[in-house]
Motif scaffolding. Structure first.
Motif, PDB file in Angstrom:
ATOM      1  N   SER A  16       0.598  -1.335   0.022  1.00  0.00           N
ATOM      2  CA  SER A  16       0.175  -0.072   0.086  1.00  0.00           C
ATOM      3  C   SER A  16       0.896   1.284  -0.022  1.00  0.00           C
ATOM      4  CB  SER A  16      -0.983  -0.016   1.240  1.00  0.00           C
ATOM      5  OG  SER A  16      -1.742  -1.151   1.374  1.00  0.00           O
ATOM      6  N   ALA A  17       2.045   1.092   0.809  1.00  0.00           N
ATOM      7  CA  ALA A  17       2.878   2.454   0.781  1.00  0.00           C
ATOM      8  C   ALA A  17       3.725   2.858  -0.458  1.00  0.00           C
ATOM      9  CB  ALA A  17       3.745   2.250   1.978  1.00  0.00           C
ATOM     10  N   LEU A  18       3.831   1.670  -1.468  1.00  0.00           N
ATOM     11  CA  LEU A  18       4.355   2.173  -2.679  1.00  0.00           C
ATOM     12  C   LEU A  18       3.518   3.059  -3.658  1.00  0.00           C
ATOM     13  CD1 LEU A  18       5.380  -1.568  -3.732  1.00  0.00           C
ATOM     14  CD2 LEU A  18       6.777   0.338  -3.045  1.00  0.00           C
ATOM     15  N   ILE A  19       2.140   3.272  -3.496  1.00  0.00           N
ATOM     16  CA  ILE A  19       1.530   4.170  -4.160  1.00  0.00           C
ATOM     17  C   ILE A  19       1.848   5.682  -3.890  1.00  0.00           C
ATOM     18  CG2 ILE A  19      -1.058   4.768  -4.463  1.00  0.00           C
ATOM     19  CD1 ILE A  19      -2.169   2.276  -3.531  1.00  0.00           C
ATOM     20  N   PHE A  20       2.219   6.076  -2.647  1.00  0.00           N
ATOM     21  CA  PHE A  20       2.530   7.392  -2.422  1.00  0.00           C
ATOM     22  C   PHE A  20       4.021   7.605  -1.887  1.00  0.00           C
ATOM     23  CE2 PHE A  20      -1.929   7.024  -2.233  1.00  0.00           C
ATOM     24  CZ  PHE A  20      -2.258   8.403  -2.663  1.00  0.00           C
ATOM     25  N   PRO A  21       4.468   8.828  -2.262  1.00  0.00           N
ATOM     26  CA  PRO A  21       6.032   8.834  -2.142  1.00  0.00           C
ATOM     27  C   PRO A  21       6.501   8.588  -0.503  1.00  0.00           C
ATOM     28  CG  PRO A  21       4.940  10.702  -2.835  1.00  0.00           C
ATOM     29  CD  PRO A  21       3.992   9.820  -2.880  1.00  0.00           C
ATOM     30  N   SER A  22       7.648   8.489  -0.253  1.00  0.00           N
ATOM     31  CA  SER A  22       8.061   8.401   1.206  1.00  0.00           C
ATOM     32  C   SER A  22       8.502  10.021   1.334  1.00  0.00           C
ATOM     33  CB  SER A  22       9.324   7.594   1.289  1.00  0.00           C
ATOM     34  OG  SER A  22       9.110   6.296   0.645  1.00  0.00           O
ATOM     35  N   ILE A  23       7.595  10.503   2.261  1.00  0.00           N
ATOM     36  CA  ILE A  23       7.794  11.960   2.776  1.00  0.00           C
ATOM     37  C   ILE A  23       7.847  11.940   4.249  1.00  0.00           C
ATOM     38  CG2 ILE A  23       7.203  14.288   2.732  1.00  0.00           C
ATOM     39  CD1 ILE A  23       6.113  13.660  -0.049  1.00  0.00           C
ATOM     40  N   THR A 166      21.211  13.510   7.092  1.00  0.00           N
ATOM     41  CA  THR A 166      22.058  14.408   7.155  1.00  0.00           C
ATOM     42  C   THR A 166      23.014  14.755   5.916  1.00  0.00           C
ATOM     43  OG1 THR A 166      21.860  14.076   9.552  1.00  0.00           O
ATOM     44  CG2 THR A 166      23.645  15.464   8.713  1.00  0.00           C
ATOM     45  N   ARG A 167      22.964  15.931   5.629  1.00  0.00           N
ATOM     46  CA  ARG A 167      24.018  16.362   4.510  1.00  0.00           C
ATOM     47  C   ARG A 167      25.290  16.644   4.848  1.00  0.00           C
ATOM     48  NH1 ARG A 167      19.586  19.805   3.916  1.00  0.00           N
ATOM     49  NH2 ARG A 167      17.676  19.547   2.513  1.00  0.00           N
ATOM     50  N   ALA A 168      26.088  16.901   3.742  1.00  0.00           N
ATOM     51  CA  ALA A 168      27.389  17.148   4.140  1.00  0.00           C
ATOM     52  C   ALA A 168      27.880  18.353   4.900  1.00  0.00           C
ATOM     53  CB  ALA A 168      28.269  17.186   2.801  1.00  0.00           C
ATOM     54  N   ASP A 169      26.802  19.398   4.870  1.00  0.00           N
ATOM     55  CA  ASP A 169      27.075  20.535   5.550  1.00  0.00           C
ATOM     56  C   ASP A 169      26.294  20.579   6.922  1.00  0.00           C
ATOM     57  OD1 ASP A 169      24.451  20.691   4.617  1.00  0.00           O
ATOM     58  OD2 ASP A 169      24.317  22.433   3.976  1.00  0.00           O
ATOM     59  N   GLY A 170      25.890  19.136   7.380  1.00  0.00           N
ATOM     60  CA  GLY A 170      25.209  19.122   8.641  1.00  0.00           C
ATOM     61  C   GLY A 170      23.824  19.329   8.996  1.00  0.00           C
ATOM     62  N   THR A 171      23.122  19.931   7.712  1.00  0.00           N
ATOM     63  CA  THR A 171      21.642  20.233   7.852  1.00  0.00           C
ATOM     64  C   THR A 171      20.934  18.898   7.456  1.00  0.00           C
ATOM     65  OG1 THR A 171      21.834  20.898   5.394  1.00  0.00           O
ATOM     66  CG2 THR A 171      22.183  22.759   6.829  1.00  0.00           C
ATOM     67  N   HIS A 172      19.738  18.883   7.896  1.00  0.00           N
ATOM     68  CA  HIS A 172      18.747  17.858   7.684  1.00  0.00           C
ATOM     69  C   HIS A 172      17.926  17.759   6.272  1.00  0.00           C
ATOM     70  CE1 HIS A 172      18.798  17.415  12.422  1.00  0.00           C
ATOM     71  NE2 HIS A 172      19.795  17.086  11.841  1.00  0.00           N
ATOM     72  N   ASP A 173      17.839  16.477   5.690  1.00  0.00           N
ATOM     73  CA  ASP A 173      17.035  16.268   4.590  1.00  0.00           C
ATOM     74  C   ASP A 173      15.793  15.702   4.991  1.00  0.00           C
ATOM     75  OD1 ASP A 173      15.688  16.152   2.199  1.00  0.00           O
ATOM     76  OD2 ASP A 173      17.411  15.553   1.003  1.00  0.00           O
ATOM     77  N   PHE A 174      14.603  16.080   5.082  1.00  0.00           N
ATOM     78  CA  PHE A 174      13.291  15.268   5.548  1.00  0.00           C
ATOM     79  C   PHE A 174      12.722  14.504   4.364  1.00  0.00           C
ATOM     80  CE2 PHE A 174      14.096  17.975   8.793  1.00  0.00           C
ATOM     81  CZ  PHE A 174      13.698  17.526  10.054  1.00  0.00           C
ATOM     82  N   LEU A 175      13.339  14.369   3.114  1.00  0.00           N
ATOM     83  CA  LEU A 175      12.872  13.901   1.888  1.00  0.00           C
ATOM     84  C   LEU A 175      13.648  12.466   1.797  1.00  0.00           C
ATOM     85  CD1 LEU A 175      11.994  16.459  -0.898  1.00  0.00           C
ATOM     86  CD2 LEU A 175      10.520  15.215   0.679  1.00  0.00           C
ATOM     87  N   SER A 176      12.785  11.429   1.536  1.00  0.00           N
ATOM     88  CA  SER A 176      13.614  10.194   1.399  1.00  0.00           C
ATOM     89  C   SER A 176      14.621  10.263   0.187  1.00  0.00           C
ATOM     90  CB  SER A 176      12.558   9.107   0.747  1.00  0.00           C
ATOM     91  OG  SER A 176      13.201   7.866   0.617  1.00  0.00           O
ATOM     92  N   VAL A 177      15.561   9.423   0.199  1.00  0.00           N
ATOM     93  CA  VAL A 177      16.825   9.484  -0.883  1.00  0.00           C
ATOM     94  C   VAL A 177      16.173   9.750  -2.300  1.00  0.00           C
ATOM     95  CG1 VAL A 177      18.459   8.267  -1.595  1.00  0.00           C
ATOM     96  CG2 VAL A 177      18.340   8.441   0.624  1.00  0.00           C
ATOM     97  N   GLY A 178      15.199   8.788  -2.696  1.00  0.00           N
ATOM     98  CA  GLY A 178      14.815   8.801  -3.585  1.00  0.00           C
ATOM     99  C   GLY A 178      13.704  10.013  -4.124  1.00  0.00           C
ATOM    100  N   GLN A 179      13.342  10.792  -3.201  1.00  0.00           N
ATOM    101  CA  GLN A 179      12.568  11.827  -3.716  1.00  0.00           C
ATOM    102  C   GLN A 179      13.251  13.241  -3.419  1.00  0.00           C
ATOM    103  OE1 GLN A 179       9.572  10.002  -4.388  1.00  0.00           O
ATOM    104  NE2 GLN A 179       8.864  11.927  -3.675  1.00  0.00           N
TER     105      GLN A 179
END
Length: 448
Positions: A16-23, A166-179
């Protein structure tokens, strides 16, 4: 709790989770008297520097009945599992059907990464609380689940979740890698549709103003709603990626998602009927199709909002997914009827009105349009879903790029076929072609 008790819900929630993106927005959720053995909270693709934060408060348990013995709190908690591990666990359960070879609770399974057990709460139950941060050592796509192996017990708690890379500059990325690339993809296509709209306005309001019809102005509205939908979709995901919350951009996103959906199906129906450029009115059955599609799009948009703004942790989440898919399929089928009716009507008219060449061109046009609409709906509903399923979690953006590319091609083709021109080749046919057209109409049945 035997293995089937938790494997079946895990597999259902996985597909079911494949229908909508990982956010993974930052979410605070309230669970009240919930007895489900398995609850999916989030699904997220992690890099080598991923983190899961979970905060629980106000945790309490209610046994199935007052006479039941005390519940072991170590039989309740949160865990992570990758899709690969879940499929392997399901496969192993089929190869080794002996239930005694499996742990009593999924939290003790070899395949899962346990994050929190209720036995670790401080203060202990009732009213327990805990704040736990779990680093991801192996990059993969993981699902965050809550497991209740104390069958029949009801759980009440407040849950705050954060999943990010966590990005290289230390900030957070709340989107899944593929998104992560998706906001840029939406921005690119928003610019493309804005340019498309500018060209279309020039054609309809200036260059071919006398040949324009009402349908062409409605088509301009479709382009505008599509462009704005992409703009707000990009902004929505951009702020989620930066801060974990959409900052209100989700409201115009859902609004223009609804307008885009209604206008797209309405334009397809009206073009299929030949409204305004072939005839100035709609028949009763054609009006009924539009009146049928618009309420369905309203319900579909409500389902989309519920799915996007809540998450798989609500009990009705799978049901809302099924409602959304069912309505989408019904709408796709409904918009085909006016095109079929127009083809049949033109076929019958060609036998009596003595305008074989003109009718042949109209039939060719509508048959091409029918095939293109079928191809577009098939690709965006079937092929895109297949891409989401088979591609690695790191490349989930490919399905978004493919869907938007095909959509743009469809829009270009549809707008080109029905563009306003002073002498449309489909409707202004030279009389010398009449004999050849009559022969073609006799030889071809134009059956769908």
């Amino acid at each position: 709790m035997d293995r089937l008790t938790y494997l079946v819900p895990l597999l259902i929630s996985l597909f079911s989770a494949l229908i909508f993106p990982s956010i993974a927005e930052m979410k605070t959720l309230e669970i009240s008297d919930d007895t489900r053995p398995i609850i999916l909270f989030e699904k997220f693709g992690f890099s080598h520097a991923g983190t899961v934060n979970i905060s629980l408060s106000g945790v309490s348990l209610a046994p199935p009945s007052p006479s039941d013995p005390a519940i072991d709190p170590s039989y309740l908690g949160f865990f992570l599992i990758s899709d690969e591990s879940l499929i392997r666990a399901a496969y192993d359960s089929q190869q080794n059907p002996d239930p005694n070879s499996y742990p009593d609770c999924v939290l003790m399974s070899y395949y899962v990464k346990t994050i929190i057990k209720f036995s670790e709460l401080s203060p202990p139950l009732p009213g327990g609380a805990i704040n736990r941060s779990f680093p991801i050592s192996h990059p993969d796509e993981y699902s965050l689940y809550f497991a209740n192996c104390a069958s029949g017990s009801a759980v009440t708690m407040s849950v705050h979740t954060e999943m990010y890379n966590t990005r290289a500059d230390g900030t957070h990325d709340f989107l899944s890698v593929g998104q992560s690339p998706v906001p840029s993809i939406y921005t690119f296509f928003a610019v493309a549709y804005a340019a498309f709209l500018g060209i279309w306005i020039y054609l309809t309001l200036f260059q071919n103003r006398l040949s324009s019809h009402k349908i062409h102005h409605l088509m301009a509205g479709l382009l505008l709603s599509k462009a704005l939908y992409l703009v707000f979709a990009a902004e929505d995901l951009h702020y989620i990626r930066k801060t974990g919350t959409p900052h209100g951009w989700d409201i115009p996103f859902y609004l223009f998602q609804f307008l885009k959906g209604v206008l797209l199906f309405t334009v397809i129906v009206l073009i299929g009927t030949g409204w305004s450029f072939l005839k100035p009115f709609l028949q009763e059955r054609e009006k009924n199709v539009i009146m049928f599609v618009i309420p369905l799009q309203i319900v579909a948009n409500i389902a989309s909002v519920v799915i996007g703004e809540t998450g798989p942790f609500i009990k009705e989440w799978v049901t809302w997914n099924q409602v959304f898919l069912l309505i989408d399929i019904v709408c796709c089928c409904a918009v085909m009827f006016p095109i079929i009716w127009s083809i049949r009507s033109l076929r019958e008219t060609s036998k009596t009105d003595g305008k074989a060449a003109r009718n042949l061109m109209k039939l060719t046009l509508f048959r091409q349009f029918y095939i293109v609409v079928i191809g577009y709906l098939y690709f965006t509903r079937i092929v895109v879903y297949a891409l989401k399923t088979i591609t690695s979690y790191k490349f989930r953006w490919v399905s978004v790029a493919a869907e938007e590319t095909v959509s743009l091609v469809f829009y270009l083709f549809m707008f080109y076929m029905f563009r306003p021109v002073e002498k449309n080749q489909y409707f202004m046919i030279d009389d010398d072609e009449e004999a050849a057209a009559e022969l073609a109409l006799r030889e071809e049945g134009f059956e769908l």
